[in-house]
Design an enzyme around this catalytic site. Structure first.
Site, short mmCIF file in Angstrom:
data_model
loop_
_atom_site.label_atom_id
_atom_site.label_comp_id
_atom_site.label_asym_id
_atom_site.label_seq_id
_atom_site.Cartn_x
_atom_site.Cartn_y
_atom_site.Cartn_z
N GLU A 123 84.68 28.47 28.28
CA GLU A 123 84.41 30.21 28.57
C GLU A 123 82.95 30.42 29.52
O GLU A 123 82.60 29.99 29.21
CB GLU A 123 83.81 30.86 27.15
CG GLU A 123 82.98 31.97 25.97
CD GLU A 123 84.05 32.51 26.43
OE1 GLU A 123 85.30 32.49 25.49
OE2 GLU A 123 83.43 33.69 26.98
N ASP A 169 94.78 31.81 26.33
CA ASP A 169 94.66 32.88 25.75
C ASP A 169 93.38 33.79 26.15
O ASP A 169 93.07 34.42 25.78
CB ASP A 169 94.23 32.54 24.07
CG ASP A 169 93.91 33.73 23.59
OD1 ASP A 169 95.04 34.96 23.83
OD2 ASP A 169 93.63 33.74 22.37
N1 SAM Z 1 91.08 32.09 21.88
C1 SAM Z 1 90.07 32.43 20.95
C2 SAM Z 1 90.85 32.91 19.77
O1 SAM Z 1 91.95 32.27 19.65
O2 SAM Z 1 89.99 32.12 18.90
C3 SAM Z 1 90.16 34.40 21.30
C4 SAM Z 1 89.83 34.49 22.63
S1 SAM Z 1 89.66 36.02 23.80
C5 SAM Z 1 91.27 36.60 23.44
C6 SAM Z 1 89.10 35.75 25.27
C7 SAM Z 1 88.28 35.06 25.45
O3 SAM Z 1 88.18 34.69 27.12
C8 SAM Z 1 86.69 36.57 25.62
O4 SAM Z 1 85.71 35.57 24.56
C9 SAM Z 1 86.28 35.86 26.47
O5 SAM Z 1 84.89 36.08 26.96
C10 SAM Z 1 86.93 34.57 27.34
N2 SAM Z 1 87.29 34.88 29.22
C11 SAM Z 1 86.99 35.90 29.81
N3 SAM Z 1 87.64 35.45 31.25
C12 SAM Z 1 87.48 34.13 31.44
C13 SAM Z 1 87.79 33.28 31.97
N4 SAM Z 1 88.14 33.59 33.75
N5 SAM Z 1 88.01 32.23 32.17
C14 SAM Z 1 87.12 31.71 30.58
N6 SAM Z 1 87.12 32.26 29.29
C15 SAM Z 1 87.01 33.96 29.89
#
Ligand code: SAM
Length: 286
Positions: A123, A169
């Site tokens: 994250e 995701d």
């Molecule tokens: N997978 C989670 C669930 O099902 O409960 C929801 C995830 S949400 C759609 C996407 C998350 O990815 C956000 O919290 C965002 O801060 C994080 N994020 C964005 N870009 C990222 C990256 N390059 N690497 C890791 N995390 C990232």
């Protein structure tokens, strides 16, 4: 990075994704051997549906709340209710303290797995990661990484256990996310060809979704399943009208299970009561 999953937790897209996640873990749990889950975009882990962000959108009302109500009323078809039971029980267990909480993918995966299994959660957002640390960080099975999830694919695959799930995701707030998904899938498969790889994508711009499906099929990976659910008519490229999953190496039972689940949930999750589910193979599998 403005995306906060707390605005969307428990919405129809989450229900579909988390129902599939729960079925994949139920399958992995059938063998005693440990597995690893790499969740490349983990989010905050657990969400308060009575909190300000969730209350602003009320997206969970047409998602998990509608499904829990139908389950309680006994109106879900029995085969679907049986397949959904581990997921819905895990959601209900987070509410034992009285608050209307909803488990994101990290909390759900932990609730549905065993002591021998291991979890890597990437994250990138500092505040979301701090919440994740607070909510699941003390579990000895978990490692939370302040790492770009796309780099996490290269850094952490294959897992030592040689079995498990990669969940990708991303938030889809930057252009190019579909292309990054395809590249991420290819990289994950090259390193972990026996793993289950699950990608989530939004259905808004149908041309972009078509191109994405074609790009995934062109990779030519064996056993690529496409699962989609429409819950609204496409009216604008900015409004989520459906939700999709690509699953490479799915459990052999998953296609039938998702058909049963989504055919039951489609009318509940759709804004006009007429949702539509599609489950098909992009490359031969079953
Ligand atoms: N997978 C989670 C669930 O099902 O409960 C929801 C995830 S949400 C759609 C996407 C998350 O990815 C956000 O919290 C965002 O801060 C994080 N994020 C964005 N870009 C990222 C990256 N390059 N690497 C890791 N995390 C990232």
């Amino acid at each position: 990075m403005n995306y906060r999953h707390s605005f969307h937790a428990g919405n129809p897209a989450d229900v579909m994704k988390h129902a599939a996640l729960a079925r994949v873990l139920a399958y992995l749990n059938k063998k005693e051997n440990a597995y690893r889950v790499l969740d490349t975009h983990a989010g905050a882990g657990l969400y308060d549906l009575d909190g300000a962000n969730a209350q602003r959108t009320l997206e969970a009302d047409s998602g998990i709340e509608a499904v829990l109500a139908a389950d309680l009323a006994g109106t879900l078809p029995k085969p679907a209710a049986a397949l959904l039971a581990p997921y819905l029980d895990a959601v209900r267990a987070t509410r034992a303290g009285g608050r209307r909480l909803y488990p994101g993918s990290p909390a759900l995966a932990l609730a549905l797995s065993r002591p021998q299994d291991r979890f890597l959660f990437c994250e990138l957002h500092k505040e979301e990661r701090a919440k994740l640390e607070k909510r699941v960080g003390e579990d000895p099975r978990v490692k939370i990484l302040p790492q770009d999830g796309w780099q996490g694919i290269a850094a952490h695959l294959p897992p030592r256990e040689r079995r498990g799930l990669v969940l990708v995701d991303p938030p889809f707030e930057e252009p190019g996310e579909f292309q990054r998904l395809v590249a991420g899938l290819e990289a994950a498969y090259q390193r972990f060809a026996t793993g289950i790889i699950m990608l989530w994508y939004p259905i808004k711009d149908l041309k972009a979704v078509d191109a994405f499906r074609r790009d995934v099929a062109r990779l030519g990976l064996p056993k690529t399943l496409r699962v989609e659910l429409d819950f609204a008519t496409v009216r604008s490229l900015d409004v989520l009208s459906g939700s999709g999953l690509i699953i490479v190496n799915p459990p052999f039972t998953l296609a039938d299970e998702m058909r049963t689940i989504l055919n039951a949930l489609a009318p509940l999750l759709a804004r006009d009561g007429q949702g539509r589910a599609r489950v098909s193979w992009l490359t031969p599998g079953g």
